[in-house]
Design a protein around this motif. Sequence first.
Motif, PDB file in Angstrom:
ATOM      1  N   SER A   1      41.728  31.887  42.108  1.00 19.36           N
ATOM      2  CA  SER A   1      40.328  31.826  42.934  1.00 19.36           C
ATOM      3  C   SER A   1      40.805  31.062  44.304  1.00 19.36           C
ATOM      4  O   SER A   1      41.561  29.955  44.222  1.00 19.36           O
ATOM      5  CB  SER A   1      39.400  31.142  42.081  1.00 19.36           C
ATOM      6  OG  SER A   1      38.152  30.743  43.142  1.00 19.36           O
ATOM      7  N   PHE A   2      40.300  31.374  45.264  1.00 22.07           N
ATOM      8  CA  PHE A   2      40.451  30.746  46.493  1.00 22.07           C
ATOM      9  C   PHE A   2      39.946  29.285  46.448  1.00 22.07           C
ATOM     10  O   PHE A   2      40.441  28.517  47.269  1.00 22.07           O
ATOM     11  CB  PHE A   2      39.859  31.530  47.758  1.00 22.07           C
ATOM     12  CG  PHE A   2      39.903  30.942  49.027  1.00 22.07           C
ATOM     13  CD1 PHE A   2      41.159  31.178  49.853  1.00 22.07           C
ATOM     14  CD2 PHE A   2      39.117  30.083  49.603  1.00 22.07           C
ATOM     15  CE1 PHE A   2      41.163  30.426  50.982  1.00 22.07           C
ATOM     16  CE2 PHE A   2      39.013  29.579  50.904  1.00 22.07           C
ATOM     17  CZ  PHE A   2      40.057  29.891  51.529  1.00 22.07           C
ATOM     18  N   ASP A   3      38.820  29.132  46.044  1.00 20.91           N
ATOM     19  CA  ASP A   3      38.254  27.582  45.909  1.00 20.91           C
ATOM     20  C   ASP A   3      39.106  26.781  45.030  1.00 20.91           C
ATOM     21  O   ASP A   3      38.761  25.501  45.270  1.00 20.91           O
ATOM     22  CB  ASP A   3      36.937  27.628  45.328  1.00 20.91           C
ATOM     23  CG  ASP A   3      35.890  28.687  46.219  1.00 20.91           C
ATOM     24  OD1 ASP A   3      36.004  28.691  47.611  1.00 20.91           O
ATOM     25  OD2 ASP A   3      35.044  29.084  45.717  1.00 20.91           O
ATOM     26  N   ASP A   4      40.080  27.231  44.222  1.00 19.41           N
ATOM     27  CA  ASP A   4      40.938  26.249  43.285  1.00 19.41           C
ATOM     28  C   ASP A   4      42.259  25.756  44.193  1.00 19.41           C
ATOM     29  O   ASP A   4      42.745  24.913  43.632  1.00 19.41           O
ATOM     30  CB  ASP A   4      41.291  27.032  42.168  1.00 19.41           C
ATOM     31  CG  ASP A   4      40.003  27.592  41.183  1.00 19.41           C
ATOM     32  OD1 ASP A   4      39.135  26.641  41.409  1.00 19.41           O
ATOM     33  OD2 ASP A   4      40.139  28.194  40.143  1.00 19.41           O
TER      34      ASP A   4
ATOM     35  N   ALA B   1      42.747  34.366  54.305  1.00 17.28           N
ATOM     36  CA  ALA B   1      41.739  34.755  53.293  1.00 17.28           C
ATOM     37  C   ALA B   1      40.479  34.065  53.192  1.00 17.28           C
ATOM     38  O   ALA B   1      39.418  34.636  53.039  1.00 17.28           O
ATOM     39  CB  ALA B   1      42.685  34.128  51.822  1.00 17.28           C
ATOM     40  N   LYS B   2      40.752  32.953  53.914  1.00 16.16           N
ATOM     41  CA  LYS B   2      39.313  32.168  54.385  1.00 16.16           C
ATOM     42  C   LYS B   2      38.673  33.009  55.536  1.00 16.16           C
ATOM     43  O   LYS B   2      37.281  33.148  55.167  1.00 16.16           O
ATOM     44  CB  LYS B   2      39.496  30.976  54.613  1.00 16.16           C
ATOM     45  CG  LYS B   2      38.250  29.939  54.781  1.00 16.16           C
ATOM     46  CD  LYS B   2      38.750  28.659  55.193  1.00 16.16           C
ATOM     47  CE  LYS B   2      37.480  27.613  55.583  1.00 16.16           C
ATOM     48  NZ  LYS B   2      37.686  26.322  56.020  1.00 16.16           N
TER      49      LYS B   2
ATOM     50  N   LYS C   1      37.347  36.368  53.890  1.00 11.39           N
ATOM     51  CA  LYS C   1      36.669  35.919  52.519  1.00 11.39           C
ATOM     52  C   LYS C   1      37.169  36.684  51.412  1.00 11.39           C
ATOM     53  O   LYS C   1      36.490  37.665  50.617  1.00 11.39           O
ATOM     54  CB  LYS C   1      35.188  36.182  52.778  1.00 11.39           C
ATOM     55  CG  LYS C   1      34.478  35.516  53.996  1.00 11.39           C
ATOM     56  CD  LYS C   1      32.998  35.724  53.953  1.00 11.39           C
ATOM     57  CE  LYS C   1      32.145  34.983  55.158  1.00 11.39           C
ATOM     58  NZ  LYS C   1      30.815  35.070  55.461  1.00 11.39           N
ATOM     59  N   ILE C   2      38.371  36.351  51.128  1.00 16.07           N
ATOM     60  CA  ILE C   2      38.944  36.944  50.083  1.00 16.07           C
ATOM     61  C   ILE C   2      38.766  35.796  48.690  1.00 16.07           C
ATOM     62  O   ILE C   2      39.182  34.876  48.814  1.00 16.07           O
ATOM     63  CB  ILE C   2      40.687  37.244  50.095  1.00 16.07           C
ATOM     64  CG1 ILE C   2      40.917  38.167  51.379  1.00 16.07           C
ATOM     65  CG2 ILE C   2      41.328  37.525  48.831  1.00 16.07           C
ATOM     66  CD1 ILE C   2      42.221  38.238  51.654  1.00 16.07           C
ATOM     67  N   ASP C   3      38.335  36.540  47.647  1.00 13.78           N
ATOM     68  CA  ASP C   3      37.893  35.652  46.486  1.00 13.78           C
ATOM     69  C   ASP C   3      39.072  35.290  45.606  1.00 13.78           C
ATOM     70  O   ASP C   3      39.280  34.178  45.160  1.00 13.78           O
ATOM     71  CB  ASP C   3      36.703  36.111  45.650  1.00 13.78           C
ATOM     72  CG  ASP C   3      35.729  36.217  46.360  1.00 13.78           C
ATOM     73  OD1 ASP C   3      35.331  35.501  47.160  1.00 13.78           O
ATOM     74  OD2 ASP C   3      34.515  37.416  46.116  1.00 13.78           O
ATOM     75  N   LYS C   4      39.937  36.225  45.664  1.00 12.97           N
ATOM     76  CA  LYS C   4      40.980  36.186  44.488  1.00 12.97           C
ATOM     77  C   LYS C   4      42.493  36.244  45.309  1.00 12.97           C
ATOM     78  O   LYS C   4      42.207  37.223  46.052  1.00 12.97           O
ATOM     79  CB  LYS C   4      41.103  37.265  43.413  1.00 12.97           C
ATOM     80  CG  LYS C   4      39.999  37.064  42.357  1.00 12.97           C
ATOM     81  CD  LYS C   4      40.301  35.799  41.624  1.00 12.97           C
ATOM     82  CE  LYS C   4      39.196  35.644  40.629  1.00 12.97           C
ATOM     83  NZ  LYS C   4      39.470  34.479  39.629  1.00 12.97           N
TER      84      LYS C   4
END
Length: 262
Positions: A190-193, A246-247, A250-253
């Motif tokens: 996950s991008f946020d991780d 990716a940011k 907006k790529i989630d994975k």
Amino acid sequence: MPHKITLTGSATGPLREYDRYVAFDMREKGSPSAPKGLKKSTFISYTVFVSKKAFNKTGLTKKSIMHEKILIQGEPTLDIPIDECPGEVGMICFQITVLPNKNDKEKNESDTKKEPTQEASAPSQAQKNTEPTKQAEEQAPVSQPVAKEEKKNAETVQTEAKETPVKEKKAEPKPKTLPNQPKGTQDLLSFDDIIVSEAFLNTRPNPEKTQKVIDFVKRTGRLDEPLTIEKGSNVLKDGYRRYVVAKTVKIDKVPVMYEYQK
């Protein structure tokens, strides 16, 4: 030079024993003929003196010496007292030998003649050994079909062994690749991780190269390379430009490959 005398015959008187030697009398006949003008020689009596050690080796006894034929080799002597030397000439014996009797000699010759006859009549050991060999050779053809059959069976077994397929070695498991992801991707995170250090945040990737990656994502729907993440901490180690892409899109994975802590 010393005088050598050789006497043959049997003792003419009893054996007399002394401290270190024995003595006995013998007679020797002269030659049957003499040179022209000379008289023939007559019998001469001798007293023979033999050491006990030499006499005992012959195996003679007081009785047997009277009828056994013996050969004496020695030298004449005149220094023996008359009471010990009744013969005309004394003789010091250097060698005494018992000669075979005529009867024993004839018996040995007859035995020798019989031996070849017995050897000729009796089958030799080689002939005895040859007969079983011939019998075995005659019986050999009977067992040949059996031997051929066994050989044929052995060849059949070998042929079957050759035709048996060898089990293929199991192929080593290939690294699992995620579908529609860049080469080397080990996981989708996950991008946020993802944690980005200040060192990356304070830098600005090359705009032209960043745009090329954005164009690639728009065409394929994925990044061209995975991000390198530290296993366990999820700290970004390499691929900051693709992190920015990716940011932006907006790529989630995000595809990642792990780097293990040292």
